[in-house]
Every structure is written in structure tokens, then in C-alpha cells.
Write a protein that holds these residues in place. Structure first.
Motif, PDB file in Angstrom:
ATOM      1  N   ILE A 158       0.811  -1.214   0.000  1.00  0.00           N
ATOM      2  CA  ILE A 158       0.000   0.000   0.000  1.00  0.00           C
ATOM      3  C   ILE A 158       0.844   1.263   0.000  1.00  0.00           C
ATOM      4  N   LEU A 159       1.998   1.224   0.671  1.00  0.00           N
ATOM      5  CA  LEU A 159       2.800   2.436   0.779  1.00  0.00           C
ATOM      6  C   LEU A 159       3.352   2.880  -0.571  1.00  0.00           C
ATOM      7  N   ASP A 160       3.522   1.932  -1.489  1.00  0.00           N
ATOM      8  CA  ASP A 160       4.021   2.282  -2.822  1.00  0.00           C
ATOM      9  C   ASP A 160       3.020   3.162  -3.577  1.00  0.00           C
ATOM     10  N   ALA A 161       1.728   3.028  -3.205  1.00  0.00           N
ATOM     11  CA  ALA A 161       0.687   3.788  -3.908  1.00  0.00           C
ATOM     12  C   ALA A 161       0.391   5.125  -3.241  1.00  0.00           C
ATOM     13  N   ILE A 162       0.893   5.315  -2.021  1.00  0.00           N
ATOM     14  CA  ILE A 162       0.599   6.550  -1.285  1.00  0.00           C
ATOM     15  C   ILE A 162       1.723   7.556  -1.502  1.00  0.00           C
ATOM     16  N   ASP A 163       1.460   8.573  -2.298  1.00  0.00           N
ATOM     17  CA  ASP A 163       2.510   9.566  -2.567  1.00  0.00           C
ATOM     18  C   ASP A 163       1.958  10.987  -2.586  1.00  0.00           C
ATOM     19  N   GLY A 164       0.781  11.176  -1.981  1.00  0.00           N
ATOM     20  CA  GLY A 164       0.168  12.502  -1.978  1.00  0.00           C
ATOM     21  C   GLY A 164       0.937  13.489  -1.115  1.00  0.00           C
ATOM     22  N   GLU A 165       0.952  14.750  -1.537  1.00  0.00           N
ATOM     23  CA  GLU A 165       1.612  15.800  -0.780  1.00  0.00           C
ATOM     24  C   GLU A 165       0.584  16.582   0.031  1.00  0.00           C
ATOM     25  N   ALA A 166       0.989  16.995   1.209  1.00  0.00           N
ATOM     26  CA  ALA A 166       0.088  17.729   2.090  1.00  0.00           C
ATOM     27  C   ALA A 166      -0.283  19.081   1.494  1.00  0.00           C
ATOM     28  N   SER A 167      -1.515  19.499   1.744  1.00  0.00           N
ATOM     29  CA  SER A 167      -1.943  20.836   1.352  1.00  0.00           C
ATOM     30  C   SER A 167      -1.321  21.840   2.331  1.00  0.00           C
ATOM     31  N   ALA A 168      -1.492  23.121   2.056  1.00  0.00           N
ATOM     32  CA  ALA A 168      -0.939  24.148   2.955  1.00  0.00           C
ATOM     33  C   ALA A 168      -1.542  24.020   4.347  1.00  0.00           C
ATOM     34  N   ARG A 169      -2.864  23.826   4.397  1.00  0.00           N
ATOM     35  CA  ARG A 169      -3.509  23.648   5.697  1.00  0.00           C
ATOM     36  C   ARG A 169      -3.123  22.319   6.329  1.00  0.00           C
ATOM     37  N   GLY A 170      -2.962  21.296   5.489  1.00  0.00           N
ATOM     38  CA  GLY A 170      -2.558  19.989   6.000  1.00  0.00           C
ATOM     39  C   GLY A 170      -1.211  20.065   6.696  1.00  0.00           C
ATOM     40  N   LYS A 171      -0.292  20.841   6.120  1.00  0.00           N
ATOM     41  CA  LYS A 171       1.025  21.005   6.741  1.00  0.00           C
ATOM     42  C   LYS A 171       0.914  21.680   8.105  1.00  0.00           C
ATOM     43  N   LYS A 172       0.024  22.667   8.205  1.00  0.00           N
ATOM     44  CA  LYS A 172      -0.172  23.345   9.491  1.00  0.00           C
ATOM     45  C   LYS A 172      -0.770  22.404  10.520  1.00  0.00           C
ATOM     46  N   ALA A 173      -1.720  21.566  10.071  1.00  0.00           N
ATOM     47  CA  ALA A 173      -2.352  20.610  10.982  1.00  0.00           C
ATOM     48  C   ALA A 173      -1.328  19.594  11.487  1.00  0.00           C
ATOM     49  N   VAL A 174      -0.494  19.101  10.600  1.00  0.00           N
ATOM     50  CA  VAL A 174       0.548  18.142  10.988  1.00  0.00           C
ATOM     51  C   VAL A 174       1.532  18.793  11.955  1.00  0.00           C
ATOM     52  N   ALA A 175       1.907  20.030  11.670  1.00  0.00           N
ATOM     53  CA  ALA A 175       2.852  20.737  12.542  1.00  0.00           C
ATOM     54  C   ALA A 175       2.287  20.886  13.947  1.00  0.00           C
ATOM     55  N   TYR A 176       1.000  21.212  14.027  1.00  0.00           N
ATOM     56  CA  TYR A 176       0.369  21.353  15.350  1.00  0.00           C
ATOM     57  C   TYR A 176       0.344  20.007  16.075  1.00  0.00           C
ATOM     58  N   ALA A 177      -0.104  18.962  15.368  1.00  0.00           N
ATOM     59  CA  ALA A 177      -0.236  17.648  16.002  1.00  0.00           C
ATOM     60  C   ALA A 177       1.111  17.115  16.484  1.00  0.00           C
ATOM     61  N   THR A 178       2.133  17.233  15.666  1.00  0.00           N
ATOM     62  CA  THR A 178       3.443  16.707  16.059  1.00  0.00           C
ATOM     63  C   THR A 178       4.079  17.530  17.178  1.00  0.00           C
TER      64      THR A 178
END
Length: 365
Positions: A240-260
Motif C-alpha cells: 500500500i505504501l508504494d501507492a501513497i505519494d500525496g503531498e500535504a496541502s498548505a492547511r494539512g502542513k499546518k495541521a501536521v505541525a500542530y499535532a506533532t
């Protein structure tokens, strides 16, 4: 091990029902130390050493703990949903109360105007404007008065209609407020029930864990890690990981930054920061920080947000776990999530496939 502790372990084994030792090929768990065999020279009637807790026993405990914490998680979602509804209902009641206050002021003003109109008619001898107009001998006064009469009639009709609408609005506001109070009370009871269940399940789990010795707790933790590793490995082996290559959106990056940035903070049921979180408290606050408010609970996130295929997910997307959508984590890339696991744990990074995936949802579509 004390009698009480051994009893709890036995109950755990019974509840699980015929649990077998982890029998997957290649399982790397060490065999337990065998019970010492009494020697021929042993003194008759002497106390034998306590039977060590086997991996089979601990696996039964692990599964029971999983069940208890899962039930606590379901109850936490119910509590959070009731809490969220109660907040919205309270706000609606406040809004309705403000409308009622304004409506009463408006009604009082309209009644005052209607009273003034009635008083003016009384001063005219009780005759309506039309009668005074007919009795006039001056044609110019007649024509001028005719216009005022028409305007007066329209104003009177408008005044009465507005007074009637305001009265109806007030009655509707009162009905709506009463209905909201009933819903608020229903949600108060739901919260109380969910809270009691949460405490019961967590207390039972903590008691079960407290009966274990330090060495047994370490072995139990290892069993938990191994179970998660097996699930993650199986998920990755699917390719499955070979098929997952999407890049985070601008808001997605902010959400990830907050969560981490919350890594290491304790889990607490019903919490949404800043010092403690439950699973959906973490994900909802992360997306709120990114400028995209989302539902508070994992179940509502699953119901209301856009679902996407697992192979199409990108960092920032939320992975909903278990058949009842009782857990949620945020995908951060490379087959990993950040999540708040359960009581006694902290916000951490885990394998995205280490738990049963129900769906993937995307907040920023």
C-alpha cells in the motif's frame, strides 16, 4: 503473586475464552520459565513457589485491556458528542433569550403606538377619520384629507400586522427555547452516563494492570508492541505504501505541525489541549489551528468529512479506526500517524496500519 492478582488473571483468561499463545509463524516470544519441580527431599507440606505468569496469561490480559480501553474510548466519544451538542444548545438558548428580550421591547413599543392611535380617535369624538372627512364643507380640505386617511389606514393595518407578527415570533421563540432546554437536559444525562462508564472502564483497566509485577508489565508492553508491529508489517507487506505519494496541502502542513508539536503530552479523556488530549481532541484542535474547524469526535469526523481511498491519502488526512469509528489518528507520511492512544499513554507516533482501519477522511476538501 497474591491470590487477588492471580484471580484477576484467571478472570481475564476466562473472559477471552480459549485464548491461545501467539501462534503466528516466527513469533519471537521467549518461553516462560517452567515451574520448579519439587525434589524428593522436599519437606512434605511445604509451600511451593508461585506459578509464573505465562505469555498466554499476559496475552489474555492484553486483550482484556484492549477491550476495556476500547469501551472507554467509545464512551469518551459519546461524552464528547453530548458535550458538543450541549454547548451549541446553550448558545442557541442564549440567542433565543436575547430575541425574546428584543421582541418584548418591540411589542411594548407597538402597543404604545396602538394606544396612541386609539387615544387620538377618542379625542376626535370617537368618530373615525373617514366620518370627519365626509362632514367637511371644504373641497380642498376633503381632497387633502382623503390622502391622509388612506395613509392612516395603511399605517394602522401595518401597525396591527407588525404587532401580530411580533406576538407570534415571541410565542415561537418561547417554544424553541423550551425544546432546547429539553434537549440540553437529555444531553446532560447522556454525558453523565458516558462519564460514569468511562471511569468504570478505565478504573477496571488500571486495577488489572496494577496487579502485575514490574517484570510482567514489561512483558505485557512487549506483547503490545509486537501485536502492533505484526499489524503494521502486514499492512506494509500489502504494498500500500508504494501507492501513497500525496503531498500535504498548505492547511494539512499546518495541521501536521500542530499535532506533532504535542508529542509527549498525556492522554486525557474529553481533553482538547493545550496540556492534554484525547484522540479526537488532538485531531480537531490540529485542524482548528490550520484554520479549518472540524467535528469534535472521531465518529462525527467519520460521518461528516469527505472519505477518500487509503492509497490517495496525504499528510494531514485523518485515519478512522475500528468498526465503530472509536479512534482517530492523523497521517503524517511514510506510513505513520500521530495520535493520542489511551489513558496512561502520551501523544505519540505509530504505524498507520497498526490498528484496524475503517476509513480515511480529508478535512480540507
Amino acid at each position: 503473586m497474591g491470590t487477588g492478582r492471580r484471580g484477576l488473571i484467571t478472570i481475564a483468561v476466562t473472559v477471552v475464552c480459549a485464548v491461545t499463545v501467539l501462534a503466528a509463524p516466527g513469533t519471537a516470544f521467549a518461553s516462560p520459565t517452567p515451574s520448579p519441580t519439587p525434589s524428593a527431599s522436599a519437606t512434605p507440606g511445604a509451600s511451593s513457589a508461585p506459578t509464573p505468569v505465562t505469555n498466554k496469561d499476559l496475552e489474555a490480559v492484553r486483550k482484556k485491556l484492549d477491550r476495556l480501553y476500547h469501551e472507554a474510548s467509545v464512551a469518551t466519544d459519546a461524552y464528547n458528542l453530548a458535550e458538543d451538542k450541549a454547548e451549541r444548545q446553550s448558545a442557541e438558548i442564549v440567542s433565543l433569550a436575547q430575541k425574546i428580550v428584543k421582541g418584548k421591547k418591540k411589542l411594548a413599543e407597538l402597543r404604545k403606538r396602538a394606544g396612541a392611535a386609539a387615544a387620538a380617535q377618542y379625542r376626535n369624538g370617537g368618530l373615525p377619520d373617514e366620518a370627519h372627512l365626509v362632514l367637511s364643507d371644504d373641497p380642498a380640505q376633503f381632497l387633502d384629507g382623503a390622502g391622509r386617511v388612506i395613509q392612516g389606514e395603511r399605517a394602522t393595518k401595518g401597525l396591527l400586522a407588525e404587532l401580530n407578527r411580533t406576538q407570534q415570533d415571541l410565542e415561537q421563540y418561547a417554544k424553541d427555547a423550551s425544546a432546547q432546554w429539553e434537549r440540553l437536559e437529555t444531553n446532560r444525562k447522556a454525558r453523565a452516563k458516558a462519564k460514569a462508564k468511562i471511569k468504570k472502564q478505565i478504573s477496571a483497566a488500571e486495577k488489572l494492570e496494577s496487579e502485575l509485577e514490574a517484570e510482567e508489565k514489561e512483558r505485557l508492553a512487549e506483547l503490545e508492541r509486537q501485536a502492533a508491529l505484526r499489524a503494521q508489517t502486514e499492512w506494509l507487506d500489502s504494498g500500500i505504501l508504494d501507492a501513497i505519494d500525496g503531498e500535504a496541502s498548505a492547511r494539512g502542513k499546518k495541521a501536521v505541525a500542530y499535532a506533532t508539536a504535542q508529542l509527549g503530552k498525556p492522554y486525557e479523556w474529553g481533553a482538547e489541549g493545550p496540556g492534554t488530549f484525547d484522540c479526537s481532541g488532538l485531531t480537531s484542535q490540529a485542524w482548528a489551528a490550520a484554520g479549518r474547524p472540524i467535528p469534535r469526535t472521531s465518529q462525527e469526523q467519520w460521518k461528516q468529512l469527505k472519505r477518500i481511498a487509503v492509497e490517495d491519502m496525504r499528510p494531514g488526512d485523518l485515519i478512522i479506526y475500528n468498526d465503530d469509528a472509536s479512534h482517530v489518528g492523523m497521517y503524517v507520511g511514510d506510513g505513520a500517524i500521530v495520535h493520542a492512544p489511551r489513558p496512561g499513554r502520551t501523544v505519540t507516533v505509530a504505524g498507520a496500519g497498526s490498528m484496524p482501519i475503517l476509513a480515511v477522511v480529508r478535512p480540507d476538501i
